[in-house]
Design an enzyme around this catalytic site. Structure first.
Site, PDB file in Angstrom:
ATOM      1  N   GLU A 185      13.723  37.170   2.773  1.00 38.21           N
ATOM      2  CA  GLU A 185      12.585  36.241   2.859  1.00 38.21           C
ATOM      3  C   GLU A 185      12.206  35.730   1.470  1.00 38.21           C
ATOM      4  OE1 GLU A 185       9.061  37.689   4.871  1.00 38.21           O
ATOM      5  OE2 GLU A 185       8.805  35.796   5.922  1.00 38.21           O
ATOM      6  N   HIS A 245      10.410  41.643   8.840  1.00 41.33           N
ATOM      7  CA  HIS A 245       9.585  42.475   7.948  1.00 41.33           C
ATOM      8  C   HIS A 245       9.818  43.952   8.237  1.00 41.33           C
ATOM      9  CE1 HIS A 245       7.410  38.646   9.071  1.00 41.33           C
ATOM     10  NE2 HIS A 245       7.839  38.407   7.852  1.00 41.33           N
ATOM     11  N   ARG A 254       8.852  26.778   6.765  1.00 40.71           N
ATOM     12  CA  ARG A 254       7.900  27.766   6.245  1.00 40.71           C
ATOM     13  C   ARG A 254       7.079  28.346   7.403  1.00 40.71           C
ATOM     14  NH1 ARG A 254       2.816  28.123   3.549  1.00 40.71           N
ATOM     15  NH2 ARG A 254       2.169  26.105   4.353  1.00 40.71           N
ATOM     16  N   ALA A 255       7.078  29.675   7.490  1.00 42.65           N
ATOM     17  CA  ALA A 255       6.488  30.310   8.683  1.00 42.65           C
ATOM     18  C   ALA A 255       4.971  30.158   8.713  1.00 42.65           C
ATOM     19  CB  ALA A 255       6.881  31.774   8.737  1.00 42.65           C
ATOM     20  N   HIS A 288      12.812  30.940   4.415  1.00 43.94           N
ATOM     21  CA  HIS A 288      12.032  29.763   4.814  1.00 43.94           C
ATOM     22  C   HIS A 288      12.047  28.733   3.685  1.00 43.94           C
ATOM     23  CE1 HIS A 288      10.402  32.143   8.106  1.00 43.94           C
ATOM     24  NE2 HIS A 288       9.993  33.054   7.251  1.00 43.94           N
ATOM     25  N   TYR A 325       1.206  39.371   9.704  1.00 45.15           N
ATOM     26  CA  TYR A 325       2.665  39.413   9.939  1.00 45.15           C
ATOM     27  C   TYR A 325       3.075  40.783  10.477  1.00 45.15           C
ATOM     28  CZ  TYR A 325       4.032  35.002   7.588  1.00 45.15           C
ATOM     29  OH  TYR A 325       4.227  33.679   7.239  1.00 45.15           O
ATOM     30  N   HIS A 384      16.951  35.674   6.976  1.00 46.31           N
ATOM     31  CA  HIS A 384      15.531  35.330   7.049  1.00 46.31           C
ATOM     32  C   HIS A 384      15.072  34.653   5.756  1.00 46.31           C
ATOM     33  CE1 HIS A 384      11.204  37.101   7.910  1.00 46.31           C
ATOM     34  NE2 HIS A 384      11.179  35.799   7.688  1.00 46.31           N
ATOM     35  N   HIS A 409       8.076  35.699  15.035  1.00 48.16           N
ATOM     36  CA  HIS A 409       7.451  35.458  13.731  1.00 48.16           C
ATOM     37  C   HIS A 409       6.128  34.737  13.906  1.00 48.16           C
ATOM     38  CE1 HIS A 409       7.075  34.884   9.497  1.00 48.16           C
ATOM     39  NE2 HIS A 409       8.354  35.095   9.213  1.00 48.16           N
TER      40      HIS A 409
HETATM   41 ZN   LIG Z   1       9.424  34.950   7.489  1.00 48.98          ZN
END
Ligand SMILES: [Zn+2]
Length: 347
Positions: A282, A221, A69-70, A8, A192, A6, A176
């Site tokens: 992350e 997460h 990028r989330a 980004h 999130y 995970h 996500h």
């Molecule tokens: Zn993420």
């Protein structure tokens, strides 16, 4: 091998996000977006070498499954056509990173979702990500409205075209959310974690995995509030006369280790079977700072996993084995990219 499932591209060259602003502004005035900006290999190389690659080396990890990028996905902005153009630009950029650093980054895509628009419109981009770019997974936003939850829950057949395609391609999705536009939520602090918890409950009260027994979904997460409240979910399952959660969900749902302190990581490993935990950090993300209590970065999650009272074999599952199993195309893609010469490599 230590695989971070995970990550980004939070450090992309600034013209990438500048174009996104121009695109959305043009859309709001019913105008045309400007042509996409050019980015040289060197510019991209610098953002990675001084960013995620440096952190990999400092922490002793080997490979990151890398996606756009989330928070930047912003599915609530614009419409289906702007989402399509933006997803295409973001995924292409990830593909370039993977070509420049084929041993360190393997791609995962974002989908051109838009609230109220059938996720069927994501199939072509999903196919391109896997078949043209060699991506091994994709991020699926359960709430394209950005915090208003206006689309049907993940249990609804609305989402089935995406599930069908994921199973056909043999790739998992990470559930996500993106940026919150609802002022009640902080994007990374609450939206999130709400998204993770909400998705789990939607799936628990669904027949999704009866209908798609091979579908694999990762809840990031650390699973939001789920592991901490595992007793509540088991008790609710009992009230609803659902099967035991291990039987009902844990053949299909996996949690990552993006929990930024040791006690949280200990709880995750105590409550959730080792086979369902995938290493992730992350980095470089929402919580980039140093924890004054430990002197180490909050998102240096490898340190926490290293300290867990687990056997070496169990830690190897968390660091590598489970990722290879859940991302069905990963081992093949690692071999493929290991054989590649980095794009533009100078001899
Ligand atoms: Zn993420």
């Amino acid at each position: 091998m230590i695989i971070d499932c995970h990550g980004h591209y939070t450090t992309a060259p600034p013209q990438h996000e500048q174009w996104r602003h121009q695109q959305i502004e043009a859309h709001s005035k019913s105008g045309q977006a400007p042509p996409r900006p050019s980015m040289s290999d060197d510019e991209i190389r610098q953002t990675i070498a001084g960013g995620q690659l440096r952190v990999q080396r400092e922490r002793g990890t080997d490979l990151t499954i890398f996606s756009p990028r989330a928070a930047g996905m912003g599915h609530h902005l614009g419409d289906a056509s702007t989402s399509q153009a933006w997803a295409s630009a973001c995924n292409e950029l990830i593909h370039r990173v993977c070509k420049l650093f084929p041993r360190n980054f393997i791609g995962a895509g974002m989908l051109p979702q838009s609230p109220g628009v059938s996720p069927r419109n994501c199939i072509a981009e999903l196919d391109r990500c896997v078949n043209e770019y060699g991506f091994v997974g994709v991020n699926l936003n359960p709430d394209p409205s950005g915090g208003y939850w206006t689309d049907p829950p993940l249990s609804d057949s609305y989402w089935y075209p995406v599930y069908e395609k994921l199973v056909e391609l043999g790739v998992p999705a990470m559930i996500h959310v993106s940026h919150a536009c609802n002022p009640a939520y902080h994007t990374t602090g609450s939206h999130y974690l709400n998204g993770d918890t909400t998705a789990f409950m939607q799936l628990m009260t669904s027949t999704v995995f009866r209908d798609f027994p091979d579908l694999k979904l990762i809840i990031p997460h650390g699973g939001g509030a789920v592991p901490y409240h595992w007793g509540r979910f088991r008790g609710l399952a009992q009230v609803m006369k659902l099967p035991d959660l291990r039987e009902h969900l844990l053949k299909n749902i996996f949690f990552d280790t993006c929990v930024y302190h040791l006690p949280g990581q200990e709880l995750l490993a105590k409550v959730i079977p080792v086979d369902n935990i995938l290493f992730a950090s992350e980095m470089i993300g929402a919580v980039p700072g140093v924890d004054p209590e430990t002197g180490h970065n909050f998102d240096d999650t490898k340190r926490y996993v290293d300290q867990l009272p687990l056997s070496a074999a169990d830690k190897a599952k968390i660091f590598e084995g489970n990722a290879r199993r859940v991302f069905g195309r990963l081992t093949h893609q690692i071999e493929r990219q290991s054989a590649m010469e980095p794009a533009g490599a100078r001899s």
